[in-house]
Design a protein around this motif. Structure first.
Motif, short mmCIF file in Angstrom:
data_model
loop_
_atom_site.label_atom_id
_atom_site.label_comp_id
_atom_site.label_asym_id
_atom_site.label_seq_id
_atom_site.Cartn_x
_atom_site.Cartn_y
_atom_site.Cartn_z
N ARG A 82 2.91 -0.17 1.86
CA ARG A 82 1.95 1.05 1.28
C ARG A 82 2.36 1.06 -0.14
O ARG A 82 3.69 1.38 -0.36
N SER A 83 1.43 1.59 -0.90
CA SER A 83 1.79 1.78 -2.30
C SER A 83 1.35 3.32 -2.60
O SER A 83 0.45 3.92 -2.16
N HIS A 131 3.81 3.12 -9.49
CA HIS A 131 3.57 3.13 -8.24
C HIS A 131 4.54 2.53 -7.53
O HIS A 131 5.33 1.46 -8.09
N VAL A 177 5.81 0.62 -4.03
CA VAL A 177 5.43 -0.06 -2.77
C VAL A 177 6.57 -0.31 -1.84
O VAL A 177 7.74 -0.91 -2.17
N PHE A 218 -2.02 -4.98 -4.44
CA PHE A 218 -2.02 -3.71 -4.99
C PHE A 218 -2.47 -3.88 -6.74
O PHE A 218 -2.58 -5.19 -7.29
N TRP A 263 5.47 -1.13 -9.67
CA TRP A 263 4.57 -1.60 -10.64
C TRP A 263 3.75 -0.50 -11.36
O TRP A 263 3.61 0.52 -10.87
#
Length: 244
Positions: free
Chosen positions: A177-178, A167, A169, A130, A110
């Motif tokens: 987790r990002s 980012h 994920v 997120f 993202w």
């Protein structure tokens, strides 16, 4: 590119609109939809969604590449009951991806987005939300970047290339987790944790190779000593007898 014949009626009756009449080897590209429910009931190669608002997408059919790209979409949800292993979520606000199973999720990248949520029916604790925090956002810069990017790069004849912060994920110890994407030498994209794991495995493999080389050198050392002794006239490897 697909547009429902009457988006307002779809929203009012909550009857899903189902795009049909496209071959299974096609990319399904949905754009400019507002206030409607879309049921993806036929297989496609890839699913692209752009510039949609307040929509509900129900993905039940197989996506052959297991790839979903979402671009410039707000207040929309995706109910996913088929494996989608790669999601790209760019310039979006308040998008939700509701998976039936954690086994159907792979990774999500993202950028320039807020309130991106991923949930799992079989593991509620594994999901997460997120996106950029309000203090991270610059409305003018975001608008300028969006205008410069133009249409989705997969369907545009030409798209401007700009630097964006991405980012990634993924699942880590049972929870999402990002991490920010970093660029290594040569432009290779990865994350800090992936880079650390790569270095750890590389060093471990080098240590194993060194152990094998040391062991091989140790095994051949006595043979070399005997060869030197034979050349010196002492087959047993001991001192040469006088008068021999």
């Amino acid at each position: 590119s697909s547009t429902p014949p009457d988006a307002d009626a779809s929203a009012t009756t909550d009857e899903p609109w189902t795009p049909h009449a496209f071959p299974s080897n096609s990319t399904l590209y949905l754009r400019d939809l507002t206030d409607c429910t879309v049921l993806i009931a036929d297989p496609c190669v890839k699913l692209l969604v752009e510039n949609c608002a307040r929509c509900r997408f129900i993905v039940r059919a197989r996506v052959l590449t297991r790839t979903l790209d979402v671009w410039r979409t707000t207040d929309s949800s995706f109910e996913i009951g088929t494996p989608v292993m790669t999601i790209q979520n760019d310039i979006c606000d308040s998008t939700t991806y509701a998976f039936s199973s954690t086994a159907d999720f792979g990774i999500m990248a993202w950028s320039d987005s807020t309130a991106v949520s991923v949930t799992f029916a079989d593991a509620p604790e594994a999901g997460g939300t997120f996106g950029l925090l309000p203090e991270d956002q610059d409305a003018d810069a975001a608008a300028a970047a969006a205008a410069e990017r133009g249409p989705h790069p997969d369907v545009a004849s030409a798209a401007a290339s700009v630097d964006v912060v991405q980012h990634l994920v993924k699942m880590d110890a049972g929870r999402l987790r990002s991490e920010r994407v970093i660029r290594l030498a040569g432009g290779y994209a990865t994350t800090s944790s992936e880079d650390r794991e790569f270095v750890r495995r590389r060093d471990a493999n080098l240590a194993i190779i060194k152990q094998h080389l040391d062991a091989a050198v140790g095994r051949t050392q006595p043979d070399r000593q005997r060869a030197r002794a034979v050349a010196a006239g002492t087959p047993g490897g001991g001192p040469r007898a006088l008068g021999a």
